[in-house]
Structure formats: structure tokens, C-alpha cells
Design a protein around this motif. Sequence first.
Motif, PDB file in Angstrom:
ATOM      1  N   ARG A  21       0.835  -1.209   0.000  1.00  0.00           N
ATOM      2  CA  ARG A  21       0.000   0.000   0.000  1.00  0.00           C
ATOM      3  C   ARG A  21       0.865   1.252   0.000  1.00  0.00           C
ATOM      4  N   LEU A  22       1.886   1.270   0.833  1.00  0.00           N
ATOM      5  CA  LEU A  22       2.792   2.416   0.880  1.00  0.00           C
ATOM      6  C   LEU A  22       3.481   2.620  -0.464  1.00  0.00           C
ATOM      7  N   GLY A  23       3.926   1.536  -1.079  1.00  0.00           N
ATOM      8  CA  GLY A  23       4.552   1.649  -2.383  1.00  0.00           C
ATOM      9  C   GLY A  23       3.621   2.259  -3.408  1.00  0.00           C
ATOM     10  N   SER A  24       2.369   1.835  -3.396  1.00  0.00           N
ATOM     11  CA  SER A  24       1.389   2.360  -4.330  1.00  0.00           C
ATOM     12  C   SER A  24       1.149   3.852  -4.121  1.00  0.00           C
ATOM     13  N   VAL A  25       1.022   4.265  -2.853  1.00  0.00           N
ATOM     14  CA  VAL A  25       0.757   5.672  -2.562  1.00  0.00           C
ATOM     15  C   VAL A  25       1.968   6.542  -2.896  1.00  0.00           C
ATOM     16  N   PHE A  26       3.184   6.059  -2.613  1.00  0.00           N
ATOM     17  CA  PHE A  26       4.378   6.816  -2.992  1.00  0.00           C
ATOM     18  C   PHE A  26       4.446   6.984  -4.505  1.00  0.00           C
ATOM     19  N   ARG A  27       4.128   5.921  -5.255  1.00  0.00           N
ATOM     20  CA  ARG A  27       4.191   6.012  -6.709  1.00  0.00           C
ATOM     21  C   ARG A  27       3.144   6.970  -7.264  1.00  0.00           C
ATOM     22  N   GLU A  28       1.925   6.884  -6.736  1.00  0.00           N
ATOM     23  CA  GLU A  28       0.824   7.673  -7.281  1.00  0.00           C
ATOM     24  C   GLU A  28       0.797   9.101  -6.748  1.00  0.00           C
ATOM     25  N   GLY A  29       1.243   9.282  -5.513  1.00  0.00           N
ATOM     26  CA  GLY A  29       1.288  10.613  -4.914  1.00  0.00           C
ATOM     27  C   GLY A  29      -0.046  11.059  -4.338  1.00  0.00           C
ATOM     28  N   VAL A  30       0.012  11.940  -3.366  1.00  0.00           N
ATOM     29  CA  VAL A  30      -1.162  12.559  -2.758  1.00  0.00           C
ATOM     30  C   VAL A  30      -0.835  14.031  -2.500  1.00  0.00           C
ATOM     31  N   GLU A  31      -1.851  14.791  -2.145  1.00  0.00           N
ATOM     32  CA  GLU A  31      -1.630  16.166  -1.701  1.00  0.00           C
ATOM     33  C   GLU A  31      -1.267  16.129  -0.219  1.00  0.00           C
ATOM     34  N   ALA A  32      -0.140  16.729   0.126  1.00  0.00           N
ATOM     35  CA  ALA A  32       0.317  16.681   1.525  1.00  0.00           C
ATOM     36  C   ALA A  32       1.074  17.965   1.850  1.00  0.00           C
ATOM     37  N   PRO A  33       0.402  18.955   2.437  1.00  0.00           N
ATOM     38  CA  PRO A  33       1.092  20.184   2.839  1.00  0.00           C
ATOM     39  C   PRO A  33       2.160  19.886   3.883  1.00  0.00           C
ATOM     40  N   PRO A  34       3.115  20.790   4.075  1.00  0.00           N
ATOM     41  CA  PRO A  34       4.111  20.597   5.129  1.00  0.00           C
ATOM     42  C   PRO A  34       3.425  20.406   6.478  1.00  0.00           C
ATOM     43  N   ARG A  35       4.000  19.547   7.289  1.00  0.00           N
ATOM     44  CA  ARG A  35       3.407  19.310   8.606  1.00  0.00           C
ATOM     45  C   ARG A  35       3.513  20.562   9.466  1.00  0.00           C
ATOM     46  N   HIS A  36       2.535  20.741  10.314  1.00  0.00           N
ATOM     47  CA  HIS A  36       2.510  21.879  11.223  1.00  0.00           C
ATOM     48  C   HIS A  36       3.243  21.502  12.508  1.00  0.00           C
ATOM     49  N   HIS A  37       4.163  22.348  12.935  1.00  0.00           N
ATOM     50  CA  HIS A  37       4.911  22.133  14.173  1.00  0.00           C
ATOM     51  C   HIS A  37       4.490  23.196  15.182  1.00  0.00           C
ATOM     52  N   HIS A  38       4.179  22.770  16.371  1.00  0.00           N
ATOM     53  CA  HIS A  38       3.838  23.707  17.431  1.00  0.00           C
ATOM     54  C   HIS A  38       4.623  23.333  18.687  1.00  0.00           C
ATOM     55  N   ALA A  39       5.477  24.231  19.143  1.00  0.00           N
ATOM     56  CA  ALA A  39       6.280  23.991  20.337  1.00  0.00           C
ATOM     57  C   ALA A  39       5.406  24.113  21.577  1.00  0.00           C
ATOM     58  N   LEU A  40       5.544  23.145  22.473  1.00  0.00           N
ATOM     59  CA  LEU A  40       4.811  23.147  23.737  1.00  0.00           C
ATOM     60  C   LEU A  40       5.823  23.234  24.864  1.00  0.00           C
ATOM     61  N   HIS A  41       5.829  24.327  25.566  1.00  0.00           N
ATOM     62  CA  HIS A  41       6.802  24.523  26.646  1.00  0.00           C
ATOM     63  C   HIS A  41       6.211  23.973  27.941  1.00  0.00           C
ATOM     64  N   MET A  49       3.769  19.499  19.236  1.00  0.00           N
ATOM     65  CA  MET A  49       2.542  18.996  18.632  1.00  0.00           C
ATOM     66  C   MET A  49       2.703  19.054  17.117  1.00  0.00           C
ATOM     67  N   LEU A  50       2.425  17.935  16.454  1.00  0.00           N
ATOM     68  CA  LEU A  50       2.516  17.859  14.999  1.00  0.00           C
ATOM     69  C   LEU A  50       1.128  17.614  14.416  1.00  0.00           C
ATOM     70  N   LEU A  51       0.795  18.337  13.351  1.00  0.00           N
ATOM     71  CA  LEU A  51      -0.439  18.116  12.604  1.00  0.00           C
ATOM     72  C   LEU A  51      -0.054  17.761  11.172  1.00  0.00           C
ATOM     73  N   MET A  52      -0.536  16.612  10.686  1.00  0.00           N
ATOM     74  CA  MET A  52      -0.077  16.088   9.400  1.00  0.00           C
ATOM     75  C   MET A  52      -1.271  15.745   8.513  1.00  0.00           C
ATOM     76  N   PRO A  53      -1.720  16.681   7.652  1.00  0.00           N
ATOM     77  CA  PRO A  53      -2.840  16.407   6.750  1.00  0.00           C
ATOM     78  C   PRO A  53      -2.369  15.845   5.409  1.00  0.00           C
ATOM     79  N   ALA A  54      -3.233  15.065   4.779  1.00  0.00           N
ATOM     80  CA  ALA A  54      -2.967  14.552   3.432  1.00  0.00           C
ATOM     81  C   ALA A  54      -4.291  14.098   2.831  1.00  0.00           C
ATOM     82  N   TRP A  55      -4.381  14.163   1.495  1.00  0.00           N
ATOM     83  CA  TRP A  55      -5.596  13.704   0.839  1.00  0.00           C
ATOM     84  C   TRP A  55      -5.312  13.279  -0.596  1.00  0.00           C
ATOM     85  N   GLU A  56      -6.107  12.314  -1.043  1.00  0.00           N
ATOM     86  CA  GLU A  56      -6.049  11.873  -2.429  1.00  0.00           C
ATOM     87  C   GLU A  56      -6.847  12.843  -3.293  1.00  0.00           C
ATOM     88  N   PRO A  57      -6.506  12.984  -4.573  1.00  0.00           N
ATOM     89  CA  PRO A  57      -7.226  13.936  -5.440  1.00  0.00           C
ATOM     90  C   PRO A  57      -8.729  13.694  -5.472  1.00  0.00           C
TER      91      PRO A  57
END
Length: 313
Positions: A21-41, A49-57
Motif C-alpha cells: 500500500r505504501l509503495g502504491s501511494v508513494f508512486r501515485e502521490g497525494v496532496e500533503a502540505p508541510p506538517r505543522h509544528h507547534h512547540a509546547l513549553h 505537537m505535529l499536525l499532518m494532513p494529506a488527501w487523495e485527489p
Amino acid sequence: MRMITSEDVAMNLPWKALIRRLGSVFREGVEAPPRHHHALHRPDGEATMLLMPAWEPTGYIGVKMVNVFPQNVDQGVPATAGVYVLSEGRHGRPLACLEGSELTRRRTAAVSALAAGELAREDAETLVIVGTGKLAPMLIEAHAAVRPIRRVRIWGRRVAQAEQLAKAYADRFETEAVEGLEAAVEEADIVSCATLSTQALVQGAWLTPGTHLDLVGACRHSMRESDGECFRRGEVFVDTYAGARGEAGDIYQAIEEGVFAFDQIRADLAELLRGERSGRSSHEAITVFKSVGAALEDLAAAIEVWEQLETAV
């Protein structure tokens, strides 16, 4: 919306299916903005805190929220925790909320195995695991799904945990907890590191021709698992260019030391799997794979869990 436990995630991510499945998704690609990083002191140190969105077309939509607390290691608590929300792509309706830690550790190990399937020698039999955390057993199982692993050597700062892990897999492999990392690396076909180290553990001088080095930890610039010599000697590959440029501590520090440059990366996983760039140049070449994780990997794993469960209904 369905709630999917860690046990359900584990049961519905068989290694070969997940790697495919991973191989298929890497080959085909998805929309994936840079992950959001939020420092928590926090009172006992900084967390993230990391937020990681992605979606297929035209397909699934997903997002993972992960909290990373490195200081947890000193208290015997996992350093990461999170959840994954998967939605259908036609109307955006949530389908499931998956326990994120099990999803993350399995997809992380599967990405390493996917890379090893492209880069490690086909006759690789000896695997050295550096680190004894939650990822260590996953890396053993995932690498064994793509290469004929017979011997597993385990090194960790906590010797008792290395011994416990070796014992757990003694019925499947010739296992040993080792105290001397240098000697173990010198005899390895694959070296797989999953730590939160800020000091180089694996030295490039130890790597013998034909070795494949898999670097999973070091997701901050201040962290590293390998020295610059590993990158000077090795043919370097990454899971994604964006992740490598932004978060790969091993690469960042090798560049700072003047022994490596970003444009020396030979390929990312998508290029390898599409056949756009070649893998190891020879049987004797040393290959290095540096991963930091990507949102498409989580989406692929979540889809695999969901579809496995739906098929079973």
C-alpha cells in the motif's frame, strides 16, 4: 464514525499488505502540505505537537495529530502519542478515528522496509537494531518481510531491554543482545536505528561494503544517530525531500560539518519506486536511507486499516 483501537490497527496492518500500500501511494502521490509544528513549553522540557494532513485527489482525506514528549523516555512512557482521523473524499464525512501510536510505528517500520526492498542487498541476512523502544520490534518484523533475515543483533543503552527483545524473537531468528555496537555494525547487512539520540551512534568507518543503513530517529536538527562519515561514504536516499530538508538531523549536521550537500541525495522513495532514479550502484555500495515521516505514509496506513476492516465485515 468508527473508533479503531491500537489492537485493531495491529491486526489489520499485515506487513506485506502495508508495504504494498505504501509503495502504491508513494508512486501515485497525494496532496500533503508541510506538517505543522507547534512547540509546547512544559515544566519538564519542550514538547512538540505535529499536525499532518494529506488527501487523495478524488479519494480519502486524513489528518494525524501527534504529541512528541522526548522527556517521557526517562519515565518509561512512550515519547509519542496521537490519533488519526480518516474521512471519505466525496463529501468529507469522517469515517474513523484510529489510535495513532500503533499506526505510526507500523507505517514507520514499513517505510524502512519499503526502502530496504529497493536498496538493501537481496541476500541480506544479518540485521542490527540500534535502540530498544517501541519501534525496535516493528523494524525487526518489517525488515524480515522483505529480506531473508536470519540473525538479529540488538544494541541499546538499556541492556536489560535489549536482552528482553532478543529473547522475544529468539524463536524466529538467531538473536543476541550486544554490548559492542562497533563489532555488530561491522558484521551487519542492514543496520536500522530508531533512537532519540543527540550523539552519533553509528560511525561511518564501521560500515562494510554492501551495508544498508536505515536511520529512523533524529527528527530534529539537534538529534543524530550517525556521523558525517556515513554520508560521505554512502549513497544517500530519503523518504521525501521536504522532510529531509526540514527535519533530518543526521543530514543537517553532516552538511554543517562540510562532508555532505543536500544535492548529493540520489533519490527519494517516489523516484525510486517510479523507476525515475536508480538505487544502489553496486553490490559493494553502502546505502543510507534517512526517513523523518510524511503525511502520505499515515494516510496510506489508515486506508489499509479501513479497507481491511471493511472487507472483513
